[in-house]
Design a protein around this motif. Sequence first.
Motif, PDB file in Angstrom:
ATOM      1  N   TYR A 159    -116.467 -24.533   3.655  1.00 29.72           N
ATOM      2  CA  TYR A 159    -116.442 -23.607   4.789  1.00 29.72           C
ATOM      3  C   TYR A 159    -115.959 -24.305   6.056  1.00 29.72           C
ATOM      4  O   TYR A 159    -116.343 -25.442   6.346  1.00 29.72           O
ATOM      5  CB  TYR A 159    -117.840 -23.041   5.049  1.00 29.72           C
ATOM      6  N   ASN A 160    -115.111 -23.575   6.791  1.00 30.07           N
ATOM      7  CA  ASN A 160    -114.717 -23.970   8.140  1.00 30.07           C
ATOM      8  C   ASN A 160    -115.035 -22.819   9.085  1.00 30.07           C
ATOM      9  O   ASN A 160    -114.897 -21.653   8.720  1.00 30.07           O
ATOM     10  CB  ASN A 160    -113.224 -24.301   8.207  1.00 30.07           C
ATOM     11  N   LEU A 161    -115.447 -23.149  10.314  1.00 30.43           N
ATOM     12  CA  LEU A 161    -115.782 -22.125  11.295  1.00 30.43           C
ATOM     13  C   LEU A 161    -114.884 -22.224  12.517  1.00 30.43           C
ATOM     14  O   LEU A 161    -114.535 -23.313  12.973  1.00 30.43           O
ATOM     15  CB  LEU A 161    -117.238 -22.272  11.755  1.00 30.43           C
ATOM     16  N   SER A 162    -114.505 -21.060  13.046  1.00 32.59           N
ATOM     17  CA  SER A 162    -113.815 -20.968  14.334  1.00 32.59           C
ATOM     18  C   SER A 162    -114.706 -20.136  15.255  1.00 32.59           C
ATOM     19  O   SER A 162    -115.081 -19.012  14.907  1.00 32.59           O
ATOM     20  CB  SER A 162    -112.450 -20.298  14.174  1.00 32.59           C
ATOM     21  N   VAL A 163    -115.050 -20.685  16.414  1.00 30.45           N
ATOM     22  CA  VAL A 163    -115.928 -20.004  17.358  1.00 30.45           C
ATOM     23  C   VAL A 163    -115.136 -19.613  18.602  1.00 30.45           C
ATOM     24  O   VAL A 163    -114.477 -20.456  19.218  1.00 30.45           O
ATOM     25  CB  VAL A 163    -117.128 -20.897  17.743  1.00 30.45           C
ATOM     26  N   ASN A 164    -115.168 -18.318  18.918  1.00 29.63           N
ATOM     27  CA  ASN A 164    -114.494 -17.786  20.112  1.00 29.63           C
ATOM     28  C   ASN A 164    -113.004 -18.127  20.154  1.00 29.63           C
ATOM     29  O   ASN A 164    -112.456 -18.469  21.205  1.00 29.63           O
ATOM     30  CB  ASN A 164    -115.186 -18.279  21.395  1.00 29.63           C
ATOM     31  N   GLY A 165    -112.359 -18.031  18.995  1.00 23.76           N
ATOM     32  CA  GLY A 165    -110.916 -18.260  18.926  1.00 23.76           C
ATOM     33  C   GLY A 165    -110.498 -19.707  18.917  1.00 23.76           C
ATOM     34  O   GLY A 165    -109.289 -20.008  18.956  1.00 23.76           O
ATOM     35  N   GLY A 166    -111.436 -20.641  18.842  1.00 20.99           N
ATOM     36  CA  GLY A 166    -111.107 -22.062  18.811  1.00 20.99           C
ATOM     37  C   GLY A 166    -110.587 -22.502  17.456  1.00 20.99           C
ATOM     38  O   GLY A 166    -110.525 -21.707  16.508  1.00 20.99           O
ATOM     39  N   PRO A 167    -110.212 -23.761  17.324  1.00 17.94           N
ATOM     40  CA  PRO A 167    -109.692 -24.257  16.041  1.00 17.94           C
ATOM     41  C   PRO A 167    -110.779 -24.244  14.976  1.00 17.94           C
ATOM     42  O   PRO A 167    -111.977 -24.348  15.277  1.00 17.94           O
ATOM     43  CB  PRO A 167    -109.248 -25.686  16.372  1.00 17.94           C
ATOM     44  N   PHE A 168    -110.372 -24.121  13.721  1.00 22.31           N
ATOM     45  CA  PHE A 168    -111.327 -24.173  12.622  1.00 22.31           C
ATOM     46  C   PHE A 168    -111.853 -25.602  12.469  1.00 22.31           C
ATOM     47  O   PHE A 168    -111.090 -26.553  12.433  1.00 22.31           O
ATOM     48  CB  PHE A 168    -110.677 -23.710  11.322  1.00 22.31           C
ATOM     49  N   ARG A 204    -113.973 -19.312   7.384  1.00 25.86           N
ATOM     50  CA  ARG A 204    -112.967 -19.468   6.334  1.00 25.86           C
ATOM     51  C   ARG A 204    -113.651 -20.063   5.108  1.00 25.86           C
ATOM     52  O   ARG A 204    -114.133 -21.189   5.123  1.00 25.86           O
ATOM     53  CB  ARG A 204    -111.816 -20.374   6.792  1.00 25.86           C
ATOM     54  N   ARG A 205    -113.687 -19.268   4.062  1.00 26.02           N
ATOM     55  CA  ARG A 205    -114.373 -19.640   2.813  1.00 26.02           C
ATOM     56  C   ARG A 205    -113.329 -20.030   1.775  1.00 26.02           C
ATOM     57  O   ARG A 205    -112.397 -19.272   1.501  1.00 26.02           O
ATOM     58  CB  ARG A 205    -115.211 -18.470   2.334  1.00 26.02           C
ATOM     59  N   GLN A 206    -113.470 -21.230   1.185  1.00 27.49           N
ATOM     60  CA  GLN A 206    -112.514 -21.736   0.206  1.00 27.49           C
ATOM     61  C   GLN A 206    -113.236 -22.068  -1.104  1.00 27.49           C
ATOM     62  O   GLN A 206    -114.294 -22.696  -1.096  1.00 27.49           O
ATOM     63  CB  GLN A 206    -111.819 -22.994   0.734  1.00 27.49           C
ATOM     64  N   ILE A 207    -112.648 -21.637  -2.223  1.00 29.28           N
ATOM     65  CA  ILE A 207    -113.148 -22.003  -3.545  1.00 29.28           C
ATOM     66  C   ILE A 207    -112.368 -23.239  -3.987  1.00 29.28           C
ATOM     67  O   ILE A 207    -111.194 -23.140  -4.364  1.00 29.28           O
ATOM     68  CB  ILE A 207    -112.983 -20.855  -4.554  1.00 29.28           C
ATOM     69  N   ILE A 208    -112.988 -24.393  -3.914  1.00 27.07           N
ATOM     70  CA  ILE A 208    -112.296 -25.658  -4.108  1.00 27.07           C
ATOM     71  C   ILE A 208    -112.595 -26.229  -5.504  1.00 27.07           C
ATOM     72  O   ILE A 208    -113.426 -25.694  -6.236  1.00 27.07           O
ATOM     73  CB  ILE A 208    -112.701 -26.683  -3.027  1.00 27.07           C
ATOM     74  N   ASP A 209    -111.911 -27.327  -5.858  1.00 28.99           N
ATOM     75  CA  ASP A 209    -112.193 -27.971  -7.136  1.00 28.99           C
ATOM     76  C   ASP A 209    -113.155 -29.145  -6.938  1.00 28.99           C
ATOM     77  O   ASP A 209    -113.535 -29.478  -5.809  1.00 28.99           O
ATOM     78  CB  ASP A 209    -110.912 -28.369  -7.865  1.00 28.99           C
ATOM     79  N   LYS A 210    -113.548 -29.778  -8.031  1.00 31.04           N
ATOM     80  CA  LYS A 210    -114.605 -30.789  -8.001  1.00 31.04           C
ATOM     81  C   LYS A 210    -114.230 -32.022  -7.170  1.00 31.04           C
ATOM     82  O   LYS A 210    -115.058 -32.563  -6.434  1.00 31.04           O
ATOM     83  CB  LYS A 210    -114.965 -31.213  -9.426  1.00 31.04           C
ATOM     84  N   GLY A 211    -112.959 -32.479  -7.290  1.00 28.74           N
ATOM     85  CA  GLY A 211    -112.536 -33.659  -6.547  1.00 28.74           C
ATOM     86  C   GLY A 211    -112.574 -33.449  -5.046  1.00 28.74           C
ATOM     87  O   GLY A 211    -112.952 -34.349  -4.285  1.00 28.74           O
ATOM     88  N   VAL A 212    -112.196 -32.269  -4.609  1.00 24.62           N
ATOM     89  CA  VAL A 212    -112.213 -31.956  -3.175  1.00 24.62           C
ATOM     90  C   VAL A 212    -113.655 -31.819  -2.685  1.00 24.62           C
ATOM     91  O   VAL A 212    -114.000 -32.254  -1.589  1.00 24.62           O
ATOM     92  CB  VAL A 212    -111.407 -30.671  -2.891  1.00 24.62           C
ATOM     93  N   PHE A 213    -114.517 -31.206  -3.520  1.00 26.80           N
ATOM     94  CA  PHE A 213    -115.938 -31.126  -3.177  1.00 26.80           C
ATOM     95  C   PHE A 213    -116.525 -32.519  -2.978  1.00 26.80           C
ATOM     96  O   PHE A 213    -117.265 -32.774  -2.021  1.00 26.80           O
ATOM     97  CB  PHE A 213    -116.712 -30.387  -4.265  1.00 26.80           C
ATOM     98  N   LYS A 214    -116.208 -33.441  -3.884  1.00 30.17           N
ATOM     99  CA  LYS A 214    -116.731 -34.804  -3.787  1.00 30.17           C
ATOM    100  C   LYS A 214    -116.301 -35.459  -2.477  1.00 30.17           C
ATOM    101  O   LYS A 214    -117.111 -36.127  -1.813  1.00 30.17           O
ATOM    102  CB  LYS A 214    -116.241 -35.637  -4.973  1.00 30.17           C
ATOM    103  N   TYR A 215    -115.052 -35.265  -2.090  1.00 28.04           N
ATOM    104  CA  TYR A 215    -114.546 -35.854  -0.848  1.00 28.04           C
ATOM    105  C   TYR A 215    -115.365 -35.367   0.352  1.00 28.04           C
ATOM    106  O   TYR A 215    -115.864 -36.162   1.153  1.00 28.04           O
ATOM    107  CB  TYR A 215    -113.066 -35.495  -0.672  1.00 28.04           C
ATOM    108  N   TRP A 216    -115.503 -34.034   0.489  1.00 26.75           N
ATOM    109  CA  TRP A 216    -116.174 -33.482   1.673  1.00 26.75           C
ATOM    110  C   TRP A 216    -117.688 -33.674   1.612  1.00 26.75           C
ATOM    111  O   TRP A 216    -118.346 -33.805   2.660  1.00 26.75           O
ATOM    112  CB  TRP A 216    -115.808 -32.024   1.847  1.00 26.75           C
TER     113      TRP A 216
END
Length: 259
Positions: A159-168, A204-216
């Motif tokens: 998940y990424n968030l944008s608040v009041n039109g700011g960057p994610f 912004r909701r993303q369905i990611i794979d296992k390798g990307v999950f491990k990174y974040w």
Amino acid sequence: MRFLNIILIITFLCLTSCEELIDVNLNEVSPRYVIEGDFTNLSNEQTIFVTQTVAFNAPIKSEPINNAIVTVSDDKGASYTFKNEGEGKYVAMFRPQEKTTYKLNVNIDGEVFESSSYMNEYIDVSTLDVVEDIIFSDTVYSVSLNFSEPAGVENFYKYNLSVNGGPFEFSGVFNDKFNDGLRVTHQLSDRRNKIELGDSVVVRRQIIDKGVFKYWNEFLSINPGSAAPANPTSNITNGALGYFSVSSSKKYGVRIRFN
């Protein structure tokens, strides 16, 4: 009394010996390439950034690499060559498709870096709510997404968030290790700033794979507000830093208010 003096002298010597000065030259660390690609089906334009780390006291955060050859291919036979637009930014026009594996190849002066990422099917959200919590007399707001978790398959969410039109900004990652097939709630907050009453939030909701999950997930565990962040495990070969992700995604908007 004489025995006590001997103990004090020995203790003093031990303490002074522990104060040996260690000279660490932070500028002698070898530079490393950083490759970052986060593809989604939210846009026809896909971007990869290629940079190189610099010395600790350098006036810039990183050095852009503009002579790389960047290509991405999929398991259905398509191939895309990325065009350099300067400042280490490489762009190609296509929209990734679900249930497809994408392979990244970056060639920098004959040195090759590779990665792959699988684009999972999207898992839709049933409801989106605002949560109000009182923590030590302070009111804190967050956003919750509720959905049914598909059973029998590993799922990973970013998940990424944008608040009041700011960057994610990155908010968090989840997996289904303990709630496979169940009704699930993911509660999100802004990691940098407190969400206030009246704020407009886009998730912004993303369905990611296992390798990307491990990174974040490693990013969260080793960089909790650290001024000197460490490097999570990259899913890119040959010692590169960064990550390569292709995900099915969707955006949700909500205003923080209560009647």
